[in-house]
Design a protein around this motif. Structure first.
Motif, short mmCIF file in Angstrom:
data_model
loop_
_atom_site.label_atom_id
_atom_site.label_comp_id
_atom_site.label_asym_id
_atom_site.label_seq_id
_atom_site.Cartn_x
_atom_site.Cartn_y
_atom_site.Cartn_z
N ASP A 1 6.05 4.39 -16.93
CA ASP A 1 6.13 3.58 -15.72
C ASP A 1 5.58 2.19 -16.04
O ASP A 1 4.71 2.03 -16.88
CB ASP A 1 5.30 4.22 -14.60
N ASN A 2 6.08 1.19 -15.34
CA ASN A 2 5.53 -0.15 -15.47
C ASN A 2 5.27 -0.75 -14.10
O ASN A 2 5.29 -1.96 -13.93
CB ASN A 2 6.47 -1.05 -16.28
N ALA A 3 5.00 0.11 -13.13
CA ALA A 3 4.76 -0.36 -11.76
C ALA A 3 3.41 -1.05 -11.68
O ALA A 3 2.55 -0.92 -12.54
CB ALA A 3 4.81 0.82 -10.79
N GLU A 4 3.24 -1.75 -10.58
CA GLU A 4 2.02 -2.52 -10.37
C GLU A 4 0.80 -1.62 -10.18
O GLU A 4 0.92 -0.47 -9.79
CB GLU A 4 2.18 -3.43 -9.13
N GLY A 5 -0.36 -2.19 -10.45
CA GLY A 5 -1.61 -1.51 -10.14
C GLY A 5 -2.13 -0.62 -11.25
O GLY A 5 -1.40 -0.25 -12.17
N PRO A 6 -3.41 -0.25 -11.15
CA PRO A 6 -4.04 0.60 -12.15
C PRO A 6 -3.61 2.05 -12.00
O PRO A 6 -3.14 2.47 -10.93
CB PRO A 6 -5.54 0.44 -11.86
N VAL A 7 -3.78 2.80 -13.07
CA VAL A 7 -3.43 4.23 -13.06
C VAL A 7 -4.70 5.04 -13.24
O VAL A 7 -5.46 4.82 -14.18
CB VAL A 7 -2.44 4.56 -14.20
N PHE A 8 -4.94 5.97 -12.33
CA PHE A 8 -6.10 6.86 -12.40
C PHE A 8 -5.62 8.30 -12.39
O PHE A 8 -4.62 8.63 -11.74
CB PHE A 8 -7.04 6.64 -11.21
N PHE B 1 1.01 15.51 -13.02
CA PHE B 1 0.07 15.04 -12.00
C PHE B 1 0.76 13.98 -11.16
O PHE B 1 1.28 12.99 -11.69
CB PHE B 1 -1.19 14.45 -12.65
N LEU B 2 0.80 14.19 -9.85
CA LEU B 2 1.43 13.24 -8.93
C LEU B 2 0.44 12.17 -8.51
O LEU B 2 -0.56 12.47 -7.86
CB LEU B 2 1.95 13.98 -7.69
N GLY B 3 0.69 10.92 -8.90
CA GLY B 3 -0.18 9.82 -8.49
C GLY B 3 0.46 9.06 -7.33
O GLY B 3 1.61 9.30 -6.98
N ASP B 4 -0.25 8.12 -6.68
CA ASP B 4 -1.57 7.68 -7.07
C ASP B 4 -2.66 8.44 -6.30
O ASP B 4 -2.93 9.58 -6.57
CB ASP B 4 -1.72 6.17 -6.80
N GLY B 5 -3.23 7.76 -5.28
CA GLY B 5 -4.47 8.27 -4.68
C GLY B 5 -4.33 9.47 -3.78
O GLY B 5 -5.32 10.18 -3.58
N CYS C 1 -15.59 2.58 -2.96
CA CYS C 1 -14.46 2.69 -3.90
C CYS C 1 -13.68 1.38 -3.97
O CYS C 1 -13.38 0.77 -2.94
CB CYS C 1 -13.54 3.83 -3.44
N ASN C 2 -13.34 0.99 -5.20
CA ASN C 2 -12.46 -0.17 -5.36
C ASN C 2 -11.24 0.15 -6.22
O ASN C 2 -10.57 -0.75 -6.73
CB ASN C 2 -13.23 -1.35 -5.98
N MET C 3 -10.94 1.45 -6.37
CA MET C 3 -9.90 1.87 -7.30
C MET C 3 -8.57 1.19 -7.04
O MET C 3 -7.88 0.76 -7.98
CB MET C 3 -9.73 3.40 -7.25
N TYR C 4 -8.18 1.09 -5.78
CA TYR C 4 -6.84 0.60 -5.47
C TYR C 4 -6.87 -0.67 -4.62
O TYR C 4 -5.90 -0.99 -3.96
CB TYR C 4 -6.04 1.69 -4.76
N ARG C 5 -7.98 -1.40 -4.66
CA ARG C 5 -8.08 -2.61 -3.85
C ARG C 5 -7.11 -3.70 -4.31
O ARG C 5 -6.80 -4.61 -3.55
CB ARG C 5 -9.52 -3.13 -3.87
N SER C 6 -6.66 -3.63 -5.55
CA SER C 6 -5.83 -4.69 -6.11
C SER C 6 -4.35 -4.55 -5.76
O SER C 6 -3.55 -5.42 -6.11
CB SER C 6 -5.99 -4.74 -7.63
N VAL C 7 -3.97 -3.45 -5.10
CA VAL C 7 -2.56 -3.23 -4.80
C VAL C 7 -2.37 -2.84 -3.34
O VAL C 7 -3.28 -2.28 -2.72
CB VAL C 7 -1.93 -2.13 -5.69
N SER C 8 -1.20 -3.13 -2.82
CA SER C 8 -0.84 -2.70 -1.47
C SER C 8 -0.21 -1.31 -1.57
O SER C 8 0.66 -1.07 -2.42
CB SER C 8 0.14 -3.67 -0.84
N PHE C 9 -0.60 -0.44 -0.66
CA PHE C 9 -0.06 0.92 -0.69
C PHE C 9 1.43 0.91 -0.35
O PHE C 9 1.89 0.19 0.53
CB PHE C 9 -0.80 1.81 0.31
N ARG C 10 2.16 1.74 -1.08
CA ARG C 10 3.57 1.97 -0.73
C ARG C 10 4.02 3.31 -1.26
O ARG C 10 3.53 3.80 -2.29
CB ARG C 10 4.47 0.87 -1.27
N MET C 11 4.92 3.94 -0.51
CA MET C 11 5.60 5.13 -0.99
C MET C 11 6.77 4.67 -1.86
O MET C 11 7.53 3.79 -1.45
CB MET C 11 6.10 5.98 0.18
N ARG C 12 6.92 5.26 -3.02
CA ARG C 12 7.91 4.76 -3.96
C ARG C 12 9.31 5.25 -3.59
O ARG C 12 9.51 6.42 -3.24
CB ARG C 12 7.56 5.18 -5.38
N PRO C 13 10.29 4.39 -3.68
CA PRO C 13 11.67 4.83 -3.42
C PRO C 13 12.11 5.82 -4.48
O PRO C 13 11.60 5.84 -5.60
CB PRO C 13 12.47 3.52 -3.48
#
Length: 298
Positions: free
Chosen positions: A4-11, A70-74, A36-48
């Protein structure tokens, strides 16, 4: 394994190191916990669906070697049931060697799924849910803006267990600070006892740049526990967890945040763990140069 090359960090949890990370959402739908600051850098979205298809198509080249997904993200359970069931079916069709699918799940999303829907997800291949309950204390949960009450946190965990899905639960030592330490430990132990998870991990509070809790600490409004105080809280937590003799809960306190590692099975190893946590408290009480900023992201 990650395609994947989508935006945001991967946990992902440490135990998913050999899994295919399939990001079905980006970020966290709640994204408001003050610690928690894990996903503060990205806007939440459900992926198409086309983005999920692209990941699976690349992964299919390595299908013979992929046994876990493992199904990401949070909090993948935020997805509607029809989408989750379709993704699970797609995983097993394209990656026939997969034996286990897992995900992080937030309590509000767990509660939005009915007991029958959770059973359907287990039957479709969702075998393990990682749940950061963090605390079983109402005041602590409200303070860190978890978004649920203690009763709701407990019900969320119980629903996963009742559906036959394995539950790996995380709690955070020190999350109540000095003032709420004993209450946080005791009420969290009551919640663990009520849920009866299959796995329990006790992490130690770390404060991260960009989190509101760090701002509270640096302004003097949130005094944190010393290492010896963390061990005392762990001892109180373990002391008050009551599980049936036949229950088998793997307990770990071996995260990078922890001062001393502990491992055992509850309730079988409870007395040993209590003894070890007391010994650790005495050892850490001898520290002369503890710096509270050891718990802060540099």
């Amino acid at each position: 394994m990650y395609f994947d090359n989508a935006e945001g960090p991967v946990f992902r949890p440490p135990s998913e190191a050999d899994s295919l990370i399939l990001r079905v959402t980006i970020g966290c739908s709640h994204n408001a916990c003050t610690y928690c600051n894990m996903y503060r850098s990205v806007s939440f979205r459900m992926r198409p669906q086309e983005e999920i298809d692209a990941q699976l198509q690349q992964a299919q080249r390595y299908a013979a070697h992929i046994h876990r997904v493992f199904l990401g993200d949070g909090n993948a359970l935020v997805l509607p049931m029809e989408r989750l069931l379709a993704i699970l079916a797609q995983i097993h069709a394209l990656l026939p060697k997969v034996r286990r699918v897992s995900c992080y799940a937030g309590p509000k999303d767990m509660l939005r799924k009915t007991p029958e829907e959770l059973i359907s997800l287990r039957q479709a291949g969702l075998k393990l849910v990682y749940y950061g309950m963090e605390s079983g204390d109402d005041a602590v949960l409200a303070h860190v803006n978890k978004g649920v009450t203690a009763a709701e946190s407990i019900e969320a965990g119980q629903r996963i267990v009742a559906a036959g899905i394995k539950l790996s639960m995380m709690v955070i030592l020190g999350l109540g600070g000095q003032e709420a330490s004993a209450r946080h430990a005791r009420n969290t132990a009551l919640a663990v006892s009520a849920i009866r998870p299959h796995m329990l991990s006790a992490l130690t509070l770390m404060m991260y740049r960009g989190s509101e809790l760090l701002e509270e600490f640096e302004s003097g409004r949130f005094p944190i526990l010393s290492p010896a105080g963390i061990m005392e809280e762990l001892h109180l937590l373990l002391q008050d967890i009551e599980l049936p003799p036949e229950h088998h809960c793997l307990f770990r306190s071996n995260h990078i945040s922890n001062y001393i590692n502990f491992a055992g099975t509850l309730p079988k190893d409870k007395e040993r763990l209590l003894s070890e946590s007391l010994a650790a408290k005495d050892k850490l009480a001898l520290l002369k140069n503890w710096d509270p900023y050891n718990n802060v992201e540099r």
